[in-house]
Design a protein around this motif. Sequence first.
Motif, PDB file in Angstrom:
ATOM      1  N   TYR A 299      -4.278   3.710   1.723  1.00  0.00           N
ATOM      2  CA  TYR A 299      -4.441   2.633   0.743  1.00  0.00           C
ATOM      3  C   TYR A 299      -5.862   2.050   0.807  1.00  0.00           C
ATOM      4  O   TYR A 299      -6.528   1.879  -0.225  1.00  0.00           O
TER       5      TYR A 299
ATOM      6  N   GLU B 238      -8.540   2.335  -2.471  1.00  0.00           N
ATOM      7  CA  GLU B 238      -9.076   1.115  -3.083  1.00  0.00           C
ATOM      8  C   GLU B 238     -10.583   0.990  -2.857  1.00  0.00           C
ATOM      9  O   GLU B 238     -11.308   0.489  -3.709  1.00  0.00           O
TER      10      GLU B 238
ATOM     11  N   ALA C 174      -1.264   3.904  -4.408  1.00  0.00           N
ATOM     12  CA  ALA C 174      -2.000   2.664  -4.103  1.00  0.00           C
ATOM     13  C   ALA C 174      -1.416   1.482  -4.872  1.00  0.00           C
ATOM     14  O   ALA C 174      -1.322   0.375  -4.334  1.00  0.00           O
TER      15      ALA C 174
ATOM     16  N   ALA D  28      -0.060  -1.834  -3.080  1.00  0.00           N
ATOM     17  CA  ALA D  28      -0.787  -3.073  -3.408  1.00  0.00           C
ATOM     18  C   ALA D  28       0.144  -4.264  -3.623  1.00  0.00           C
ATOM     19  O   ALA D  28      -0.299  -5.416  -3.595  1.00  0.00           O
TER      20      ALA D  28
END
Length: 209
Positions: free
Chosen positions: A167, A171, A191, A195
């Motif tokens: 992740y 990002e 992701a 999130a």
Amino acid sequence: MAATSNVIFGRSSSHFTRVTRIFAEELRVPYTLEVVRDLLSTNSSDYGDNPALKIPVLRTSAATWFGALNICRELSRQSRHGIRIVWPEDLALPLLANAQELIVHAMSAEVRLIMHKVAGGDARSTDQRKLVHGLLRTMSWLDDHVEDAIGNLLPERDLSYLEVTLYCLVEHLEFREVVRTSDYPALRAFASTFARRESARRTAYRFDP
Ligand SMILES: N[C@@H](CCC(=O)N[C@@H](CS)C(=O)NCC(=O)O)C(=O)O
């Protein structure tokens, strides 16, 4: 929450730092962030005394820990929250072990690309071009395998080092404009699910003032 004097030396814009902050949030272990402002400094005291001149570093009342994985393990030892974590050494399938290897490789490749740019290096040099090729192929491999990999993680887990690092990588590629993640739909889908966690929301990337 355990009373500690945890200080994480790092940056809000750093993916390896964010890995440790997500672990701290998930484990409900308090910490303060000591921002390392100049990543071109050659003074180890600017990096919490890490001789490798790298972040993150965790300083507790008892010891100093260098590197994201060491820090996550120490936070987990301190935690009273009792969550089930999948660590890199638990990944016995080649699919999972290779995914973890490639995620950490991509994070490190990104660091090298960014540091090269910050230092004013030539992006067209042979070694930099090889680094970019390797990073793009790694991202394609991860995009092809992410669904299968996540599906093969222990279902009863609360957290895994693999998912947190993946992740933070995905990002960060977008945040630092190193690679467009729109080319990797499966990674984007992963992701966007991750999130939703409170720990992700509380640690969003930003440039420290
Ligand atoms: N092996 C280290 C790598 C840490 C790392 O590369 N950190 C980056 C920031 S995200 C850094 O220190 N960059 C400065 C540099 O490479 O000089 C870890 O797992 O924590």
